[in-house]
Design a protein around this motif. Structure first.
Motif, PDB file in Angstrom:
ATOM      1  N   ASP B 152      43.999 -10.127  32.876  1.00 39.99           N
ATOM      2  CA  ASP B 152      43.324 -11.269  32.646  1.00 39.99           C
ATOM      3  C   ASP B 152      43.383 -12.641  33.188  1.00 39.99           C
ATOM      4  O   ASP B 152      43.876 -13.594  32.833  1.00 39.99           O
ATOM      5  CB  ASP B 152      43.434 -11.438  31.228  1.00 39.99           C
ATOM      6  CG  ASP B 152      42.276 -12.324  30.517  1.00 39.99           C
ATOM      7  OD1 ASP B 152      41.285 -12.543  31.414  1.00 39.99           O
ATOM      8  OD2 ASP B 152      42.364 -13.045  29.476  1.00 39.99           O
ATOM      9  N   LEU B 180      32.333 -13.516  34.335  1.00 40.99           N
ATOM     10  CA  LEU B 180      33.635 -13.856  34.484  1.00 40.99           C
ATOM     11  C   LEU B 180      33.661 -15.158  34.696  1.00 40.99           C
ATOM     12  O   LEU B 180      34.208 -16.245  34.145  1.00 40.99           O
ATOM     13  CB  LEU B 180      34.400 -13.320  35.580  1.00 40.99           C
ATOM     14  CG  LEU B 180      34.933 -11.863  35.108  1.00 40.99           C
ATOM     15  CD1 LEU B 180      35.656 -11.065  36.301  1.00 40.99           C
ATOM     16  CD2 LEU B 180      35.970 -11.810  33.936  1.00 40.99           C
ATOM     17  N   GLU B 182      31.104 -17.208  33.827  1.00 44.90           N
ATOM     18  CA  GLU B 182      30.589 -17.792  32.525  1.00 44.90           C
ATOM     19  C   GLU B 182      31.623 -18.027  31.604  1.00 44.90           C
ATOM     20  O   GLU B 182      31.606 -18.815  30.642  1.00 44.90           O
ATOM     21  CB  GLU B 182      29.409 -17.133  31.808  1.00 44.90           C
ATOM     22  CG  GLU B 182      27.896 -16.966  32.605  1.00 44.90           C
ATOM     23  CD  GLU B 182      27.082 -16.103  32.246  1.00 44.90           C
ATOM     24  OE1 GLU B 182      26.196 -15.713  33.217  1.00 44.90           O
ATOM     25  OE2 GLU B 182      27.444 -15.382  31.215  1.00 44.90           O
ATOM     26  N   ARG B 183      32.677 -17.024  31.597  1.00 42.33           N
ATOM     27  CA  ARG B 183      33.826 -17.152  30.702  1.00 42.33           C
ATOM     28  C   ARG B 183      34.909 -18.159  31.396  1.00 42.33           C
ATOM     29  O   ARG B 183      35.933 -18.143  30.868  1.00 42.33           O
ATOM     30  CB  ARG B 183      34.373 -15.753  30.669  1.00 42.33           C
ATOM     31  CG  ARG B 183      33.683 -14.871  29.891  1.00 42.33           C
ATOM     32  CD  ARG B 183      33.493 -15.170  28.485  1.00 42.33           C
ATOM     33  NE  ARG B 183      32.397 -14.328  27.943  1.00 42.33           N
ATOM     34  CZ  ARG B 183      32.808 -13.156  27.254  1.00 42.33           C
ATOM     35  NH1 ARG B 183      34.080 -13.061  26.958  1.00 42.33           N
ATOM     36  NH2 ARG B 183      31.783 -12.525  26.567  1.00 42.33           N
ATOM     37  N   LYS B 185      36.416 -18.460  34.323  1.00 40.14           N
ATOM     38  CA  LYS B 185      37.357 -17.722  35.182  1.00 40.14           C
ATOM     39  C   LYS B 185      36.853 -18.610  36.591  1.00 40.14           C
ATOM     40  O   LYS B 185      35.571 -18.603  36.974  1.00 40.14           O
ATOM     41  CB  LYS B 185      37.249 -16.482  35.509  1.00 40.14           C
ATOM     42  CG  LYS B 185      37.556 -15.629  34.352  1.00 40.14           C
ATOM     43  CD  LYS B 185      39.133 -15.818  33.877  1.00 40.14           C
ATOM     44  CE  LYS B 185      39.172 -14.879  32.643  1.00 40.14           C
ATOM     45  NZ  LYS B 185      40.437 -14.925  32.100  1.00 40.14           N
TER      46      LYS B 185
END
Lengths: 558, 257
Positions: B152, B180, B182-183, B185
């Motif tokens: 992660d 990813l 949008e999260r 990263k």
């Protein structure tokens, strides 16, 4: 051979063909030369051996050369096991070409035969020339020499061919009969069994010959089933020194080689058909199994020995590379095999020598056996760690490992001891205790363990690699020095230590002398490690040999 | 928040510059596409970004600090997919991922669970015990992707991550990269496939001869070059060859007596 078994072409284990051929030829040269005193007429007179018959006396030495040539060619076949038959990659590359498929079979077979002939000639060349000269040197008759030479040469070549065909036939039969995935699993065990058999043949080469001439007294002896005995018997038959029982065994050599030739060609053809012509239909995936036993083994070691994540991951990686990597297993196997052969020869020589009054304690030769095994195992492990596996894949370690951590030495040390200490405690101790009592067993196990620890520490003073992840050191430029160092090291480690230990066993208070010596060596090694600079301790992934000519680069500052 | 920043990066190999002057910044939640012809300095830039080679000049910053100050700490937060799928052929897919996870210091139970789930999702579970040497190119690529995602990471450096993947896997990975981003990263995405960069990346940087030729969003670049899509804009900025003409010349050579 077509593409061969190892897919990692960049491994770069390249000792150079010249060095490999030279190493293989060495046993023949040295053995022939060392035998000069046995066959020299002056030594025969000094020994009072007036009825000396070189033809009969040469049987043990001929047996050794026969065993050696058989073992070498069979070993080559085991080494090239995966290349003996074409595989899917060969199919993918060669099948689209406008060439009839039977030509691939012939090309592969010819390449294999060529390799076998080259190695066979190399291994036997020196002994073929030197050994007959040494044996027949005291006879002026050329006919005497020619008879010996022809018998010696034909038996060696026949034994070489037999060794190679035996492996080829085994492979051909297995791959023709078994389902492919079963064959893949089974072939590893078969290879190990063949290697064990070859080591047995070589290790017993000094123990078997005295029994050959008395075979007629024991018509059902197991020795009759031992292939090198057939070829040694053939040799005696050709020299006219065989009794009827030995002549019959000699005939077996011809018959067995002929039968093997037919079986090998037939089985190879079938195996080829299955492997190459049908390889497009074979399944791409090769099931490898869960490895539950290995999993438990690793978990136990995780708890007890390898505590940091780096050590755990690297230990698993190292064991798998050692077991599955062809070049790495070859290096370790070569050293282990050499150690086992020397240890067995020493042991057989020691136990067949006349008893002496000091036999209440083991002789220096018997004491040297575990030291010899330990020496070659440690050396083999240390050298195999230097051989890279899939070098381009080491980016993973470069990306995840802290180069300053200095964890490589503890890792390598623990790995050597995980391989070595159980063998020392579970084999050395009970064996010596059984024959010479617990006191001798304990003391000798302690000596062997301490010496192995010191030797491992000595080899690891400048060690700064994760095993198998660094490019190969340049052996070629100083290979002679390295080999000399190994030979001298063997005498110092094994022979000198065993002699000193034997001396100390005569009066056990003498063992106290060893304690300050061991402490001094240990402190010296520790000091050597500590005095290395910070840069010399960093983990490396590329072995850069120093340039022969270095410029001062004076212009760069402008 | 700026996650990754390159300040005037320069890399010379035996005094020949592979990268001359590359600067950019990548925020958390952004996907930065890096485009360029062969020899433009993409691979050298990537090697400097992941700390496998040190810049001859300039520096790489992560969260405002030079990565060289704490390379080990930086790499713990980094996931990397290299251009070539160089893996250990004698290990099985599962064993390789276990090696990666253990080297990254992951706890054994968490690691085992994640490996199993990832292999299932990337359709590799049936082949988990097969040697990587017998894997197809696409399967190796999927192993690389799993290895990069396993812990992660906060920053992903992906060099041609779709290479060799089948249509379904490629679609999954494209959606994954967007997700990813949008999260939160930060993703640095190197590729030759312009359509994918156009769809996946929020920003694009074009390299040529070791320098940043243009950067901005895909639409900005199209407008600046006066072209209708990113491929045309790229050709306009980078290539001066007539590709149709070159193709015709190749056929002519093939058919020549």
């Amino acid at each position: 051979m077509l593409l061969g078994g190892d897919s990692s072409g960049e491994d770069g284990i390249d000792f150079g063909m010249g060095i490999l051929l030279g190493l293989l030829a060495l046993p023949g040269v040295f053995t022939s030369l060392f035998l000069a005193d046995k066959y020299g007429s002056l030594f025969q007179v000094l020994r009072g051996d007036v009825d000396f018959d070189p033809y009969v006396a040469s049987l043990p030495d001929d047996y050794f050369f026969i065993a050696l040539s058989m073992v070498v060619t069979a070993s080559v076949a085991v080494w090239k096991w995966d290349s003996l038959l074409p595989d899917r990659r060969d199919y993918a590359n060669l099948a689209p070409l406008p060439i009839p498929s039977h030509r691939f079979l012939i090309a592969n077979l010819l390449a294999l035969l060529f390799l076998t002939v080259v190695l066979s000639v190399d291994v036997n060349a020196a002994s073929t020339v030197l050994f007959p000269l040494v044996v027949c040197g005291s006879h002026s008759s050329f006919g005497y020499f020619a008879t010996f030479l022809s018998a010696h040469l034909s038996c060696l070549l026949l034994a070489s061919v037999f060794g190679f065909l035996a492996v080829l036939a085994s492979l051909g039969i297995l791959i023709s009969v078994l389902p492919f995935h079963v064959f893949r699993k089974f072939s590893l065990y078969l290879r190990c069994a063949i290697v064990a058999l070859l080591l047995t043949i070589l290790s017993t080469s000094s123990a078997v010959p005295p029994k050959i001439h008395v075979l007629s007294e024991n018509p059902n002896g197991w020795l009759r089933l031992f292939p090198p005995v057939w070829f040694a018997s053939l040799n005696q038959s050709m020299l006219g020194r065989a009794n009827p029982a030995i002549s019959a065994l000699g005939e077996r050599a011809w018959i067995a080689t002929g039968v093997l030739l037919i079986v090998a060609v037939f089985a190879y053809g079938l195996g080829y058909r299955r492997c190459f012509i049908n390889s497009a239909e074979t399944i791409a995936m090769l099931p490898a199994g869960e490895g539950a036993v290995a999993g438990r083994f690793f978990r136990v070691l995780d708890r007890m020995v390898f505590r940091s994540p780096f050590e755990r991951a690297s230990f698993r990686f190292t064991v798998k590379a050692l077991v599955r990597g062809e070049s790495q297993a070859l290096v370790l196997g070569w050293f282990a095999g050499l150690g086992i052969v020397i240890a067995c020869q020493t042991l057989f020589a020691a136990i067949t020598s006349p008893l002496r009054s000091t036999d209440l304690i083991p002789s220096a030769a018997i004491l040297s056996v575990p030291l010899t095994l330990g020496y070659f195992l440690i050396l083999g492990l240390s050298c195999s760690f230097d051989v890279p596996v899939a070098l381009l894949a080491n980016w993973l370690f470069q990306l995840t490992v802290d180069r300053e951590s200095q964890e490589c030495v503890p890792l390598a040390r623990k790995m050597i001891f995980v391989f070595l200490l159980p063998a020392s405690v579970f084999f050395c101790l009970p064996l010596y205790a059984r024959f010479w009592g617990w006191e001798v067993g304990l003391v000798h196990t302690a000596v062997v363990t301490v010496m192995c620890v010191l030797f491992a520490e000595f080899l690891l003073v400048k060690f700064r690699k994760i095993p198998f992840t660094c490019s190969l050191p340049n052996f070629k430029s100083h290979s002679i020095v390295v080999i000399l160092f190994y030979v001298i090291g063997f005498f110092a480690f094994s022979i000198v230590t065993a002699t000193a230990e034997h001396w100390a066993f005569a009066d056990q208070i003498r063992f106290l002398v060893f304690i300050p010596v061991v402490i001094c060596v240990w402190l010296g090694l520790r000091y050597s490690r500590q005095s290395l600079t910070y840069l010399d301790k960093r983990i490396i992934f590329e072995e850069i040999s120093p340039s022969a000519l270095e410029t001062m680069d004076l212009g760069s500052g402008r | 928040m700026i996650a990754l920043e390159a300040n005037r990066l320069m890399k010379c190999y035996t005094s020949v510059p592979a990268v001359s002057d590359v600067s950019f910044s990548l925020n958390s939640g952004e996907v930065l596409g890096c485009l360029g012809p062969n020899g433009s300095g993409k691979s050298s830039t990537v090697r400097m970004l992941i700390g496998l080679s040190e810049p001859t000049r300039g520096e790489v910053l992560f969260c405002g600090k030079s990565i060289q100050l704490d390379l080990v700490g930086y790499r713990k937060l980094l996931g990397y997919v290299p251009e070539e799928a160089n893996l250990y052929p004698f290990l099985s897919g599962s064993e390789y991922l276990e090696l990666v996870g253990t080297l990254r210091g992951m706890e054994a139970p968490v690691l085992a669970k994640r490996i199993s789930s990832m292999l299932e999702l990337f359709s590799l579970h049936p082949h988990r015990h097969s040697a990587i040497g017998s894997y197809s190119k696409g399967m190796r690529q999927r192993i690389l992707l799993i290895a990069a995602l396993l812990h992660d990471p906060e920053l992903l450096v992906l060099d041609e991550p779709l290479s060799g993947l089948d249509v379904t896997s490629a679609l999954i990975v494209k959606n994954l990269i967007k997700l990813l981003g949008e999260r939160g990263k930060a993703v640095f995405y190197c590729s030759h496939v312009l359509e994918v960069v156009e769809k996946v990346c929020s920003h694009v940087m074009i390299l040529q001869k070791g320098r940043v030729l243009a950067s901005g969003s895909a639409i900005d670049l199209q407008q600046a070059a006066g072209q209708s899509n990113l491929e045309r804009a790229f050709m306009h900025l980078v290539e001066d060859r007539d590709t149709h003409q070159t193709a015709r010349e190749i056929v002519a050579v093939m058919e020549a007596a």
